[in-house]
Design an enzyme around this catalytic site. Structure first.
Site, PDB file in Angstrom:
ATOM      1  N   ASP A  13       0.857  -0.952  -0.354  1.00 60.33           N
ATOM      2  CA  ASP A  13      -0.023  -0.221   0.249  1.00 60.33           C
ATOM      3  C   ASP A  13       0.727   1.056  -0.356  1.00 60.33           C
ATOM      4  O   ASP A  13       1.798   1.424   0.246  1.00 60.33           O
ATOM      5  CB  ASP A  13      -0.818   0.087   1.269  1.00 60.33           C
ATOM      6  CG  ASP A  13      -2.059   0.959   0.959  1.00 60.33           C
ATOM      7  OD1 ASP A  13      -1.804   1.963   0.589  1.00 60.33           O
ATOM      8  OD2 ASP A  13      -2.732   0.545   1.837  1.00 60.33           O
ATOM      9  N   VAL A  15       0.417   4.266   1.001  1.00 62.77           N
ATOM     10  CA  VAL A  15       0.528   4.590   2.786  1.00 62.77           C
ATOM     11  C   VAL A  15       1.848   4.239   3.708  1.00 62.77           C
ATOM     12  O   VAL A  15       1.986   5.170   4.388  1.00 62.77           O
ATOM     13  CB  VAL A  15      -0.607   4.694   3.595  1.00 62.77           C
ATOM     14  CG1 VAL A  15      -0.227   3.496   4.090  1.00 62.77           C
ATOM     15  CG2 VAL A  15      -1.308   5.342   4.056  1.00 62.77           C
ATOM     16  N   SER A  16       2.302   3.282   3.158  1.00 67.37           N
ATOM     17  CA  SER A  16       3.429   2.655   4.035  1.00 67.37           C
ATOM     18  C   SER A  16       4.878   2.824   3.642  1.00 67.37           C
ATOM     19  O   SER A  16       4.920   1.939   2.005  1.00 67.37           O
ATOM     20  CB  SER A  16       3.028   1.121   4.165  1.00 67.37           C
ATOM     21  OG  SER A  16       4.184   0.269   4.423  1.00 67.37           O
ATOM     22  N   PRO A  17       5.614   3.410   4.015  1.00 69.03           N
ATOM     23  CA  PRO A  17       6.819   3.900   3.898  1.00 69.03           C
ATOM     24  C   PRO A  17       8.063   2.159   3.205  1.00 69.03           C
ATOM     25  O   PRO A  17       8.478   2.454   2.816  1.00 69.03           O
ATOM     26  CB  PRO A  17       7.445   5.014   4.626  1.00 69.03           C
ATOM     27  CG  PRO A  17       6.927   4.585   5.979  1.00 69.03           C
ATOM     28  CD  PRO A  17       5.484   3.710   5.139  1.00 69.03           C
ATOM     29  N   SER A  19       6.891  -0.608   2.780  1.00 68.93           N
ATOM     30  CA  SER A  19       5.751  -0.934   1.261  1.00 68.93           C
ATOM     31  C   SER A  19       6.896  -0.415   0.643  1.00 68.93           C
ATOM     32  O   SER A  19       7.265  -1.319  -0.487  1.00 68.93           O
ATOM     33  CB  SER A  19       4.462  -0.559   1.639  1.00 68.93           C
ATOM     34  OG  SER A  19       3.853  -1.458   2.223  1.00 68.93           O
TER      35      SER A  19
END
EC number: 2.5.1.18
Length: 227
Positions: A13, A15-17, A19
């Site tokens: 996602d 929104v996840s750094p 990731s």
């Protein structure tokens, strides 16, 4: 032989750094290791709710650590992470639902690979985790997609598609599949070897992934390591 290639599904996602780190490393290795990388955009908010996990941003000590950790990781992985001025607003108040629906719409329409999915995802990460820009509004999604090489007419079609039941349901299914693999956060790499799926969470398990699939970990920049 193609049949000997291992399949790695990467659930993520924007929104996840963390990731982003996992995404960039796996994209660098997709032509180095004997693998077929399958990008699996999903919704981290649904993972947190479905698994009962609590985001690190909601635990003060974890949040403070994450800020320092991301700075070090950005340098090590050579990914231009620069946290937004208000990470809580970006991650929890605004979130990424519309962005991930848009990425799924890109994936639904793309033919012959996932280059557009890769590039659009990267541009969205650049906005939220490098440039402190919005990823929730249609204009923001349009700007990211056009920077990724899509035309204005393609973007218009994708924005409409991203609000359809078809795409909303596809994102829900992808998120549920990650939960079925017992996900509690992203990135999540699911490695398929000899009919068995092995799950690896986080952006610090690449050595273990390499060991499991019978490949060699050459650091975060395999192209440079081979010179």
């Amino acid at each position: 032989m193609a049949s000997s290639r291992k399949v790695i599904e990467l659930f993520y996602d924007v929104v996840s750094p963390y990731s982003w780190l996992g995404f960039e490393v796996m994209c660098r290795y997709r032509n180095v290791w004997n693998i077929d990388l399958k990008l699996r955009p999903a919704f981290l908010g649904g993972i947190m709710q479905g698994s009962g996990n609590k985001p690190p941003g909601l635990v003060p000590n974890k949040f403070l650590y994450m800020t320092t950790d991301l700075h070090r990781l950005a340098q090590y992985f050579q990914v231009p992470i620069s946290p937004p001025a208000d990470p809580f607003e970006a991650m929890f108040e605004k979130g990424s639902l519309s962005a991930m629906r848009f990425v799924v719409a890109v994936q639904e329409r793309e033919v012959g690979g996932d280059k557009q999915v890769e590039q659009v995802s990267r541009e969205l990460w650049m906005r939220i985790w490098s440039q402190d820009k919005d990823i929730t509004q249609p204009a923001s999604l349009s700007e990211a997609a056009m920077k990724a090489g899509l035309s204005a007419s393609e973007v218009e079609e994708l924005l409409k598609l991203s609000t359809s039941k078809e795409i909303k349901d596809k994102l829900k299914r992808s998120t549920q599949e990650a939960l079925d693999h017992r996900a509690f956060g992203f990135p999540l790499a699911v490695c398929h070897v000899n009919g068995k799926a092995e799950v690896f969470f986080g952006s610090d398990r690449f050595e273990l992934i390499a060991h499991y699939i019978g490949e060699k970990w050459m650091g975060p920049q395999p192209a440079a390591a081979k010179l």
